[in-house]
Design an enzyme around this catalytic site. Structure first.
Site, mmCIF file in Angstrom:
data_model
loop_
_atom_site.group_PDB
_atom_site.id
_atom_site.type_symbol
_atom_site.label_atom_id
_atom_site.label_comp_id
_atom_site.label_asym_id
_atom_site.label_seq_id
_atom_site.Cartn_x
_atom_site.Cartn_y
_atom_site.Cartn_z
ATOM 1 N N SER A 127 -8.526 6.112 -1.398
ATOM 2 C CA SER A 127 -8.657 4.938 -1.321
ATOM 3 C C SER A 127 -10.210 4.453 -1.126
ATOM 4 O O SER A 127 -10.868 5.320 -0.458
ATOM 5 C CB SER A 127 -7.934 4.147 -0.194
ATOM 6 O OG SER A 127 -8.233 2.796 0.279
ATOM 7 N N TYR A 152 -5.270 3.649 8.272
ATOM 8 C CA TYR A 152 -4.979 4.129 6.867
ATOM 9 C C TYR A 152 -6.091 4.585 6.227
ATOM 10 O O TYR A 152 -6.042 5.478 5.649
ATOM 11 C CB TYR A 152 -4.848 2.529 6.133
ATOM 12 C CG TYR A 152 -4.837 2.672 4.848
ATOM 13 C CD1 TYR A 152 -3.842 3.389 4.168
ATOM 14 C CD2 TYR A 152 -5.628 2.274 3.891
ATOM 15 C CE1 TYR A 152 -3.480 3.619 2.817
ATOM 16 C CE2 TYR A 152 -5.653 2.289 2.335
ATOM 17 C CZ TYR A 152 -4.722 2.803 2.018
ATOM 18 O OH TYR A 152 -4.532 2.946 0.481
HETATM 19 N N1 NAD Z 1 -2.662 -0.812 -4.844
HETATM 20 C C1 NAD Z 1 -3.938 -0.642 -4.316
HETATM 21 O O1 NAD Z 1 -4.838 -1.689 -4.296
HETATM 22 C C2 NAD Z 1 -4.478 0.616 -3.819
HETATM 23 C C3 NAD Z 1 -5.617 0.900 -3.251
HETATM 24 C C4 NAD Z 1 -6.086 1.919 -2.682
HETATM 25 C C5 NAD Z 1 -5.143 2.843 -2.637
HETATM 26 N N2 NAD Z 1 -4.002 2.723 -3.247
HETATM 27 C C6 NAD Z 1 -3.141 4.192 -2.791
HETATM 28 O O2 NAD Z 1 -2.355 4.396 -4.068
HETATM 29 C C7 NAD Z 1 -1.209 4.789 -4.067
HETATM 30 C C8 NAD Z 1 0.039 3.950 -4.532
HETATM 31 O O3 NAD Z 1 -0.188 2.553 -3.997
HETATM 32 P P1 NAD Z 1 0.839 1.306 -4.601
HETATM 33 O O4 NAD Z 1 -0.066 0.302 -4.419
HETATM 34 O O5 NAD Z 1 1.515 1.850 -5.705
HETATM 35 O O6 NAD Z 1 1.809 1.201 -3.274
HETATM 36 P P2 NAD Z 1 3.365 1.155 -3.135
HETATM 37 O O7 NAD Z 1 3.597 1.020 -1.770
HETATM 38 O O8 NAD Z 1 3.715 0.237 -4.164
HETATM 39 O O9 NAD Z 1 3.786 2.509 -3.672
HETATM 40 C C9 NAD Z 1 4.243 3.705 -2.846
HETATM 41 C C10 NAD Z 1 5.514 3.989 -2.956
HETATM 42 O O10 NAD Z 1 5.511 5.263 -2.131
HETATM 43 C C11 NAD Z 1 6.823 5.227 -1.587
HETATM 44 N N3 NAD Z 1 6.678 5.944 -0.189
HETATM 45 C C12 NAD Z 1 5.954 5.573 0.912
HETATM 46 N N4 NAD Z 1 6.125 6.284 1.820
HETATM 47 C C13 NAD Z 1 6.938 7.337 1.654
HETATM 48 C C14 NAD Z 1 7.381 8.379 2.039
HETATM 49 N N5 NAD Z 1 7.263 8.548 3.325
HETATM 50 N N6 NAD Z 1 8.475 9.334 1.244
HETATM 51 C C15 NAD Z 1 8.856 8.978 0.225
HETATM 52 N N7 NAD Z 1 8.036 7.954 -0.488
HETATM 53 C C16 NAD Z 1 7.128 6.955 0.114
HETATM 54 C C17 NAD Z 1 7.389 3.835 -1.277
HETATM 55 O O11 NAD Z 1 8.632 3.643 -1.354
HETATM 56 C C18 NAD Z 1 6.557 3.187 -2.653
HETATM 57 O O12 NAD Z 1 7.540 3.077 -3.724
HETATM 58 C C19 NAD Z 1 -0.804 4.791 -2.426
HETATM 59 O O13 NAD Z 1 -1.145 6.230 -2.040
HETATM 60 C C20 NAD Z 1 -1.814 3.722 -1.817
HETATM 61 O O14 NAD Z 1 -2.380 4.295 -0.593
HETATM 62 C C21 NAD Z 1 -3.482 1.545 -3.694
#
Ligand code: NAD
Length: 336
Positions: A127, A152
């Site tokens: 991130s 985080y």
């Molecule tokens: N969306 C953003 O702007 C952004 C920015 C920086 C980093 N990220 C990273 O990108 C990745 C995807 O993000 P996103 O926005 O799609 O988030 P999201 O929360 O929509 O997707 C994450 C998915 O992981 C699943 N999950 C969470 N914890 C879990 C666990 N312990 N066991 C099994 N499944 C689990 C959730 O049910 C969810 O469906 C994440 O790692 C997030 O930290 C996202």
């Protein structure tokens, strides 16, 4: 090619899984569909995947080490794209343990699965928040990121370090992607664009932190997906020019290891982003001007030159187009 995609019921994971299935790859998905936000939205994303013959859904907790080990043994993925995590900066002040369970213990289980099953490349989500107190913009993977401002961010920084260690010890090619504020259709209900859209349509005020003095490198999800898949196809390698005497943080001389920024590289003022949204909705927002939130940073800006050079990454979606695409999806999905 058979891919393990974790977080396939999530925002970014569902888009990545669809793109892989569309090009003919097989996808095994791991997600626990936890209730951090509306599970109906996760289920609706999942429903889009189940129509593909090449898709297998596994509902599982990342922190279930036996379950994750069994999934790797049973499915033997060629490559893994690890996107499941407890996301969100603000929530990490309220529920720190879920970040250690999902992001640290869970990540160890993914690394172990890759180690014992000959996975050819692991791509995982880091991130932009790892830049923390760094104000040297644009943010570069060659900068130091030792000053995270939230648990985080610290959990994502630990992922990068754990990935380096496993990559070195067990020769697993690993690529970490530092995502910069991803937005678009099927987006996350805890993120600004979704919160703003919902509040404006319901006639409620929106919370504007740091009194609007914020800048974000908003990146449209289709550009992110192209970058993620291009990275998955481009297996990380040892940097032969690396020197332990002046160690470059973005690569390694002792492991097939890479870290990239994946952003739009065109930061936008928060007030401009809100203005674009107001135009798309045809409504003006009532704004609650609030101070900075703990754990947050005022500005992000990605230097994406490494990703451009190595995989030809070329983000092309403007916020005007991207926000309009989100609003179109939102109105259609919620019948508004
Ligand atoms: N969306 C953003 O702007 C952004 C920015 C920086 C980093 N990220 C990273 O990108 C990745 C995807 O993000 P996103 O926005 O799609 O988030 P999201 O929360 O929509 O997707 C994450 C998915 O992981 C699943 N999950 C969470 N914890 C879990 C666990 N312990 N066991 C099994 N499944 C689990 C959730 O049910 C969810 O469906 C994440 O790692 C997030 O930290 C996202």
């Amino acid at each position: 090619m058979k891919f393990l995609v974790t977080g396939h019921a999530g925002f970014i994971g569902s888009h990545v899984a669809i793109q892989l299935l569309e090009r003919g790859d097989e996808v095994v998905g791991l997600d626990n569909l936890n209730p951090y936000y509306d599970v109906r939205l996760k289920q609706a994303r999942l429903d889009r995947l189940t129509s593909y013959a090449g898709f297998t859904h596994c509902q599982l907790d990342l922190e279930d080490n036996e379950g994750v080990a069994e999934l790797f043994r049973a499915h033997k993925p060629d490559k893994a794209i690890h996107l499941a995590a407890q996301a969100g900066v603000r929530y990490s002040l309220e529920n720190p343990r879920s970040y250690i369970d999902s992001n640290v213990i869970g990540f160890l289980n993914i690394l172990e699965g890759c180690r014992h099953n000959g996975v050819k490349h692991l791509v995982y989500a880091s991130s932009s928040s790892v830049y923390g107190a760094n104000e040297n913009a644009p943010f570069s993977v060659h900068h130091n990121v030792d000053h995270p401002l939230s648990l985080y961010a610290a959990s994502k920084k630990s992922n990068e370090m754990m990935a380096h260690t496993y990559s070195h010890l067990f020769r697993i090619p690993v690529t970490g992607l530092r995502f910069f504020t991803v937005y678009g259709p099927w987006g996350r209900p805890d993120m600004a664009l979704f919160l703003f859209t919902k509040a404006i349509l319901e006639g409620r005020p929106i919370d504007v932190f740091n009194r609007g003095e914020m800048q974000r490198d908003f990146t449209f999800v289709d550009d992110i997906v192209d970058g993620v898949i291009a990275c998955a196809d481009n297996v990380a390698q040892v940097n032969e020019d690396w020197s332990g005497a002046a160690p470059d943080p973005g690569t390694s001389g002792v492991a097939p290891y890479k870290v990239y920024n994946i952003g739009n590289s065109q930061p936008v003022q928060l007030m401009k982003y809100i203005e674009v949204l107001e135009q798309c909705l045809g409504k003006t927002a009532e704004k609650n001007m609030l101070p900075m939130q703990p754990g947050d940073v005022p500005a992000t800006w990605a230097d994406v030159s490494d990703l451009k050079n190595d995989v030809g990454y070329q983000p092309s979606t403007t916020v005007e187009t991207g926000v309009a695409r989100f609003v179109e999806w939102y109105r259609d999905f919620y019948k508004l």
